[in-house]
Design a protein around this motif. Sequence first.
Motif, PDB file in Angstrom:
ATOM      1  N   PHE A  27       0.821  -1.210   0.000  1.00  0.00           N
ATOM      2  CA  PHE A  27       0.000   0.000   0.000  1.00  0.00           C
ATOM      3  C   PHE A  27       0.856   1.263   0.000  1.00  0.00           C
ATOM      4  O   PHE A  27       1.823   1.378   0.742  1.00  0.00           O
ATOM      5  CB  PHE A  27      -0.924   0.022   1.225  1.00  0.00           C
ATOM      6  CG  PHE A  27      -1.668   1.316   1.367  1.00  0.00           C
ATOM      7  CD1 PHE A  27      -2.672   1.663   0.478  1.00  0.00           C
ATOM      8  CD2 PHE A  27      -1.335   2.210   2.375  1.00  0.00           C
ATOM      9  CE1 PHE A  27      -3.341   2.865   0.595  1.00  0.00           C
ATOM     10  CE2 PHE A  27      -2.008   3.413   2.504  1.00  0.00           C
ATOM     11  CZ  PHE A  27      -3.008   3.743   1.616  1.00  0.00           C
ATOM     12  N   GLU A  28       0.467   2.205  -0.847  1.00  0.00           N
ATOM     13  CA  GLU A  28       1.099   3.525  -0.902  1.00  0.00           C
ATOM     14  C   GLU A  28       0.016   4.551  -0.562  1.00  0.00           C
ATOM     15  O   GLU A  28      -0.996   4.628  -1.271  1.00  0.00           O
ATOM     16  CB  GLU A  28       1.622   3.804  -2.314  1.00  0.00           C
ATOM     17  CG  GLU A  28       2.634   2.796  -2.805  1.00  0.00           C
ATOM     18  CD  GLU A  28       4.056   3.307  -2.670  1.00  0.00           C
ATOM     19  OE1 GLU A  28       4.246   4.517  -2.499  1.00  0.00           O
ATOM     20  OE2 GLU A  28       4.964   2.462  -2.742  1.00  0.00           O
ATOM     21  N   PRO A  29       0.184   5.317   0.521  1.00  0.00           N
ATOM     22  CA  PRO A  29      -0.819   6.341   0.850  1.00  0.00           C
ATOM     23  C   PRO A  29      -1.045   7.266  -0.340  1.00  0.00           C
ATOM     24  O   PRO A  29      -0.121   7.554  -1.103  1.00  0.00           O
ATOM     25  CB  PRO A  29      -0.191   7.101   2.017  1.00  0.00           C
ATOM     26  CG  PRO A  29       0.821   6.169   2.590  1.00  0.00           C
ATOM     27  CD  PRO A  29       1.322   5.338   1.446  1.00  0.00           C
ATOM     28  N   VAL A  33      -6.831   7.911   0.681  1.00  0.00           N
ATOM     29  CA  VAL A  33      -6.608   6.817   1.635  1.00  0.00           C
ATOM     30  C   VAL A  33      -5.217   6.963   2.247  1.00  0.00           C
ATOM     31  O   VAL A  33      -4.215   6.910   1.546  1.00  0.00           O
ATOM     32  CB  VAL A  33      -6.757   5.437   0.953  1.00  0.00           C
ATOM     33  CG1 VAL A  33      -6.563   4.317   1.965  1.00  0.00           C
ATOM     34  CG2 VAL A  33      -8.106   5.311   0.265  1.00  0.00           C
ATOM     35  N   LYS A  34      -5.187   7.139   3.562  1.00  0.00           N
ATOM     36  CA  LYS A  34      -3.921   7.408   4.250  1.00  0.00           C
ATOM     37  C   LYS A  34      -3.319   6.178   4.917  1.00  0.00           C
ATOM     38  O   LYS A  34      -2.112   6.106   5.111  1.00  0.00           O
ATOM     39  CB  LYS A  34      -4.113   8.517   5.299  1.00  0.00           C
ATOM     40  CG  LYS A  34      -4.559   9.829   4.699  1.00  0.00           C
ATOM     41  CD  LYS A  34      -3.542  10.324   3.690  1.00  0.00           C
ATOM     42  CE  LYS A  34      -3.946  11.626   3.040  1.00  0.00           C
ATOM     43  NZ  LYS A  34      -3.031  12.038   1.991  1.00  0.00           N
ATOM     44  N   LEU A  60      -9.493   6.839   5.629  1.00  0.00           N
ATOM     45  CA  LEU A  60      -9.466   7.989   4.737  1.00  0.00           C
ATOM     46  C   LEU A  60      -8.849   9.200   5.423  1.00  0.00           C
ATOM     47  O   LEU A  60      -8.660   9.201   6.648  1.00  0.00           O
ATOM     48  CB  LEU A  60     -10.886   8.321   4.269  1.00  0.00           C
ATOM     49  CG  LEU A  60     -11.665   7.180   3.614  1.00  0.00           C
ATOM     50  CD1 LEU A  60     -13.030   7.672   3.132  1.00  0.00           C
ATOM     51  CD2 LEU A  60     -10.886   6.533   2.482  1.00  0.00           C
ATOM     52  N   LYS A  61      -8.569  10.230   4.660  1.00  0.00           N
ATOM     53  CA  LYS A  61      -7.872  11.415   5.160  1.00  0.00           C
ATOM     54  C   LYS A  61      -8.594  12.100   6.320  1.00  0.00           C
ATOM     55  O   LYS A  61      -7.968  12.744   7.149  1.00  0.00           O
ATOM     56  CB  LYS A  61      -7.621  12.408   4.036  1.00  0.00           C
ATOM     57  CG  LYS A  61      -8.884  13.008   3.439  1.00  0.00           C
ATOM     58  CD  LYS A  61      -8.570  13.944   2.296  1.00  0.00           C
ATOM     59  CE  LYS A  61      -9.861  14.474   1.684  1.00  0.00           C
ATOM     60  NZ  LYS A  61      -9.597  15.272   0.511  1.00  0.00           N
ATOM     61  N   ASP A  62      -9.925  11.944   6.404  1.00  0.00           N
ATOM     62  CA  ASP A  62     -10.683  12.573   7.485  1.00  0.00           C
ATOM     63  C   ASP A  62     -10.878  11.645   8.695  1.00  0.00           C
ATOM     64  O   ASP A  62     -11.568  11.985   9.642  1.00  0.00           O
ATOM     65  CB  ASP A  62     -12.041  13.068   6.981  1.00  0.00           C
ATOM     66  CG  ASP A  62     -12.960  11.938   6.543  1.00  0.00           C
ATOM     67  OD1 ASP A  62     -12.534  10.753   6.533  1.00  0.00           O
ATOM     68  OD2 ASP A  62     -14.121  12.228   6.191  1.00  0.00           O
TER      69      ASP A  62
END
Length: 126
Positions: A27-29, A33-34, A60-62
């Motif tokens: 996985f790469e942020p 999607v973090k 997710l970013k939020d």
Amino acid sequence: MNVEYAKKTILTEFESVGFSLKKDYDFEPNKEVKEKFFMVGYSQLENEDEKRTEIEFSILKDGTIISDSNYIPYDVHELADKAMEGIERSFGNTRREGIEIKRKDKKIISRKSLTLLNDNCLLYTS
């Protein structure tokens, strides 16, 4: 901050009921999607063929948590539900069936559509 809190909450709740973390090394942020990782649990049911279960988590970013899995044995499902209830308490919200919780349709496969290729492989034809 929200992403870190979400990840810490997932790890705490799932590890408390016996799951372990599996990192997603591929996985790469990205912009949305973090974080992405798996929580792994094992069934204790004697007649269960699929003992190992992986639940994929994306954050997710939020700080929104998205989980995904395939088949989960009954005993592991109960543990996962307990962990998810802990996450809900920490976040102060409740998941709703059909909205946040979306069940995957189970595909019914008849014996007529299966062909045994060898001892470990079945071919499905529709």
